[in-house]
Motif scaffolding. Structure first.
Motif, PDB file in Angstrom:
ATOM      1  N   GLY A 113       0.803  -1.213   0.000  1.00 30.32           N
ATOM      2  CA  GLY A 113       0.000   0.000   0.000  1.00 30.32           C
ATOM      3  C   GLY A 113       0.834   1.260   0.000  1.00 30.32           C
ATOM      4  N   SER A 114       2.125   1.129  -0.340  1.00 22.39           N
ATOM      5  CA  SER A 114       3.043   2.264  -0.296  1.00 22.39           C
ATOM      6  C   SER A 114       3.712   2.460  -1.647  1.00 22.39           C
ATOM      7  N   GLY A 115       4.392   3.585  -1.797  1.00 22.86           N
ATOM      8  CA  GLY A 115       5.136   3.819  -3.023  1.00 22.86           C
ATOM      9  C   GLY A 115       6.009   5.050  -2.929  1.00 22.86           C
ATOM     10  N   LEU A 116       7.129   5.030  -3.643  1.00 23.80           N
ATOM     11  CA  LEU A 116       7.983   6.207  -3.812  1.00 23.80           C
ATOM     12  C   LEU A 116       7.813   6.633  -5.259  1.00 23.80           C
ATOM     13  N   ILE A 117       7.032   7.672  -5.467  1.00 24.95           N
ATOM     14  CA  ILE A 117       6.560   8.057  -6.798  1.00 24.95           C
ATOM     15  C   ILE A 117       7.073   9.452  -7.145  1.00 24.95           C
ATOM     16  N   GLY A 118       7.508   9.639  -8.403  1.00 29.94           N
ATOM     17  CA  GLY A 118       8.033  10.939  -8.810  1.00 29.94           C
ATOM     18  C   GLY A 118       7.717  11.268 -10.253  1.00 29.94           C
ATOM     19  N   ASP A 119       8.148  12.459 -10.657  1.00 29.35           N
ATOM     20  CA  ASP A 119       8.005  12.869 -12.049  1.00 29.35           C
ATOM     21  C   ASP A 119       8.710  11.869 -12.959  1.00 29.35           C
ATOM     22  N   MET A 170      -0.887  14.282  -1.580  1.00 31.62           N
ATOM     23  CA  MET A 170       0.364  14.037  -2.304  1.00 31.62           C
ATOM     24  C   MET A 170       0.178  13.987  -3.817  1.00 31.62           C
ATOM     25  N   HIS A 171      -0.854  13.298  -4.279  1.00 30.77           N
ATOM     26  CA  HIS A 171      -1.066  13.191  -5.725  1.00 30.77           C
ATOM     27  C   HIS A 171      -1.242  14.568  -6.349  1.00 30.77           C
ATOM     28  N   GLU A 172      -2.095  15.395  -5.765  1.00 30.12           N
ATOM     29  CA  GLU A 172      -2.347  16.723  -6.325  1.00 30.12           C
ATOM     30  C   GLU A 172      -1.083  17.579  -6.283  1.00 30.12           C
ATOM     31  N   ALA A 173      -0.311  17.479  -5.189  1.00 29.60           N
ATOM     32  CA  ALA A 173       0.916  18.266  -5.077  1.00 29.60           C
ATOM     33  C   ALA A 173       1.923  17.871  -6.148  1.00 29.60           C
ATOM     34  N   LEU A 174       2.015  16.571  -6.443  1.00 35.22           N
ATOM     35  CA  LEU A 174       2.924  16.119  -7.502  1.00 35.22           C
ATOM     36  C   LEU A 174       2.414  16.545  -8.867  1.00 35.22           C
ATOM     37  N   SER A 175       1.126  16.419  -9.087  1.00 38.55           N
ATOM     38  CA  SER A 175       0.528  16.775 -10.373  1.00 38.55           C
ATOM     39  C   SER A 175       0.684  18.260 -10.684  1.00 38.55           C
ATOM     40  N   GLY A 177       3.087  20.176  -9.570  1.00 36.65           N
ATOM     41  CA  GLY A 177       4.483  20.587  -9.577  1.00 36.65           C
ATOM     42  C   GLY A 177       4.975  21.169  -8.274  1.00 36.65           C
ATOM     43  N   ASP A 178       4.152  21.111  -7.223  1.00 31.41           N
ATOM     44  CA  ASP A 178       4.580  21.640  -5.931  1.00 31.41           C
ATOM     45  C   ASP A 178       5.650  20.759  -5.288  1.00 31.41           C
ATOM     46  N   ILE A 179       5.649  19.474  -5.611  1.00 31.86           N
ATOM     47  CA  ILE A 179       6.692  18.559  -5.160  1.00 31.86           C
ATOM     48  C   ILE A 179       7.185  17.774  -6.365  1.00 31.86           C
ATOM     49  N   ASP A 180       8.357  17.179  -6.219  1.00 27.70           N
ATOM     50  CA  ASP A 180       8.934  16.394  -7.316  1.00 27.70           C
ATOM     51  C   ASP A 180       8.697  14.906  -7.133  1.00 27.70           C
ATOM     52  N   ALA A 181       8.423  14.502  -5.900  1.00 28.06           N
ATOM     53  CA  ALA A 181       8.192  13.092  -5.598  1.00 28.06           C
ATOM     54  C   ALA A 181       7.526  12.993  -4.236  1.00 28.06           C
ATOM     55  N   PHE A 182       7.017  11.808  -3.918  1.00 29.77           N
ATOM     56  CA  PHE A 182       6.480  11.591  -2.575  1.00 29.77           C
ATOM     57  C   PHE A 182       6.659  10.141  -2.163  1.00 29.77           C
ATOM     58  N   ALA A 183       6.808   9.946  -0.864  1.00 30.56           N
ATOM     59  CA  ALA A 183       6.796   8.623  -0.263  1.00 30.56           C
ATOM     60  C   ALA A 183       5.445   8.500   0.421  1.00 30.56           C
ATOM     61  N   GLY A 184       4.505   7.845  -0.247  1.00 35.11           N
ATOM     62  CA  GLY A 184       3.123   7.891   0.216  1.00 35.11           C
ATOM     63  C   GLY A 184       2.412   6.560   0.155  1.00 35.11           C
ATOM     64  N   ALA A 185       1.092   6.641   0.240  1.00 32.51           N
ATOM     65  CA  ALA A 185       0.252   5.451   0.349  1.00 32.51           C
ATOM     66  C   ALA A 185      -0.838   5.465  -0.709  1.00 32.51           C
ATOM     67  N   GLU A 186      -1.480   4.309  -0.862  1.00 30.96           N
ATOM     68  CA  GLU A 186      -2.647   4.206  -1.740  1.00 30.96           C
ATOM     69  C   GLU A 186      -3.833   4.954  -1.122  1.00 30.96           C
ATOM     70  N   VAL A 187      -4.661   5.618  -1.969  1.00 30.67           N
ATOM     71  CA  VAL A 187      -4.711   5.440  -3.407  1.00 30.67           C
ATOM     72  C   VAL A 187      -3.934   6.528  -4.163  1.00 30.67           C
ATOM     73  N   GLY A 188      -3.234   7.385  -3.404  1.00 30.29           N
ATOM     74  CA  GLY A 188      -2.458   8.444  -4.037  1.00 30.29           C
ATOM     75  C   GLY A 188      -1.386   7.900  -4.963  1.00 30.29           C
ATOM     76  N   LEU A 193       0.405   7.288 -10.628  1.00 29.70           N
ATOM     77  CA  LEU A 193       0.884   6.405 -11.689  1.00 29.70           C
ATOM     78  C   LEU A 193      -0.019   6.489 -12.913  1.00 29.70           C
ATOM     79  N   LEU A 194      -1.312   6.531 -12.689  1.00 30.77           N
ATOM     80  CA  LEU A 194      -2.254   6.631 -13.818  1.00 30.77           C
ATOM     81  C   LEU A 194      -2.187   7.993 -14.483  1.00 30.77           C
ATOM     82  N   ASP A 195      -1.633   8.969 -13.764  1.00 29.28           N
ATOM     83  CA  ASP A 195      -1.502  10.336 -14.289  1.00 29.28           C
ATOM     84  C   ASP A 195      -0.171  10.547 -14.998  1.00 29.28           C
TER      85      ASP A 195
END
Length: 313
Positions: A113-119, A170-175, A177-188, A193-195
């Motif tokens: 349920g976790s992920g390190l997701i970035g641009d 987290m998802h909105e902040a990455l989308s 451009g306010d952040i470059d990546a996040f260490a977060g949880a589902e469903v973000g 990833l779908l974005d």
């Protein structure tokens, strides 16, 4: 068995607003009605199982589900006696144990349920130097990310701009451009990833493993009413196993309860491993998690797994 259909006619999650407003609480669960079991959880697919408990409860037993926003809120409700059980983050249970609180882990709940997701242009943890990364302080995702950063030769506190964000933001902040990546949880994680975002690195490769969610109660309840605790454990095991074995039913039920989009949930469940057992590997993950929490000064002393877990018979 169709959980969604059954729930429509037999079960409504109860938000115990009046119970949470009680004053003069003794810190022990209100056992006036032994046929009612209350459990706190959160509005996430990997914490959905309590909504299915009613379908596996013995005749005459009612399950009251109390949705909350954070694991800290859940622990507070447990310790004040407002709920009997909580499906919650393992780091919060470890924190409570380290502080001497009357909380104990009696089962696992979900790994992953976790992920390190970035641009998409970020090709690995080294590329995060000088960039902004969102995280939840004290979370298992934060600790896993710090370990990955250190393995890459980076100091998260000086080489990376760490920003405190809620999981839902987290998802909105990455989308945006306010952040470059996040260490977060589902469903973000799945939303990003779908974005078009990409995994920066596998967050489960550290010694922490994928440990995330567990079922907790108070030590007092486990000692004084083991029959109740074992009853709930049996329900938890059956419900969790059923959902894990029937992912399409799990997705349908989560969608009906939380209104997430089907595409997002199909992505998310691939990143969640429901479980109820506590094996030796899981205990090792708890030990490592506690040590990392001590290293980060989230707790002053790391409890061992034997202090965190109560084995029921």
């Amino acid at each position: 068995m169709n959980i969604t259909a059954l729930r429509t006619t037999t079960f409504t999650a109860v938000v115990m607003t009046s119970a949470l407003a009680l004053t003069g609480c003794t810190g022990e669960p209100d056992r006036e009605d032994d046929d009612v079991i209350s459990i706190a959880t959160q509005r996430q697919p990997h914490l959905y199982a309590p909504y299915a408990y009613e379908d596996f409860a013995p005749e005459g037993t009612t399950i009251e589900v109390v949705p909350m926003d954070t694991s800290t809120d859940q622990m507070t409700a447990l310790l004040s006696g407002d709920v009997d059980f909580a499906l919650m983050g393992v780091p919060t249970v470890i924190t409570g144990v380290s502080e001497g609180s009357d909380i104990t882990l009696i089962a696992s709940g979900a790994d992953g349920g976790s992920g390190l997701i970035g641009d998409a242009e970020i090709e690995g943890v080294p590329d995060l130097e000088g960039r902004t990364v969102g995280y939840v302080p004290g979370s298992s995702q934060e600790m896993a990310f710090r370990l990955l950063a250190e393995e890459a030769g980076l100091d998260p506190d000086t080489d990376i701009n760490m920003v405190n964000l809620g999981y839902a933001d987290m998802h909105e902040a990455l989308s945006s451009g306010d952040i470059d990546a996040f260490a977060g949880a589902e469903v973000g994680v799945s939303l990003s990833l779908l974005d078009g975002a990409e995994p920066v690195e596998d967050i489960y490769t550290t010694p922490l493993g994928p440990v995330n969610i567990g079922l907790a109660t108070t030590g007092t309840l486990a000692e004084e009413n083991p029959e109740l605790v074992n009853e709930l454990l049996g329900i938890h095991e059956e419900a969790t196993a059923h959902l894990e074995a029937n992912p399409s039913e799990w997705i349908e039920a989560v969608q009906g309860q939380f209104s997430f989009e089907n595409e997002v949930l199909e992505q998310a469940v691939e990143n969640i491993w429901l479980r109820s057992d506590i094996d030796e590997e899981y205990r090792g993950n708890i030990d490592e998690l506690a040590l990392q929490m001590q290293e980060l000064e989230i707790i002053s002393e790391a409890p061992v797994a034997d202090d965190v877990v109560t084995e029921m018979e």
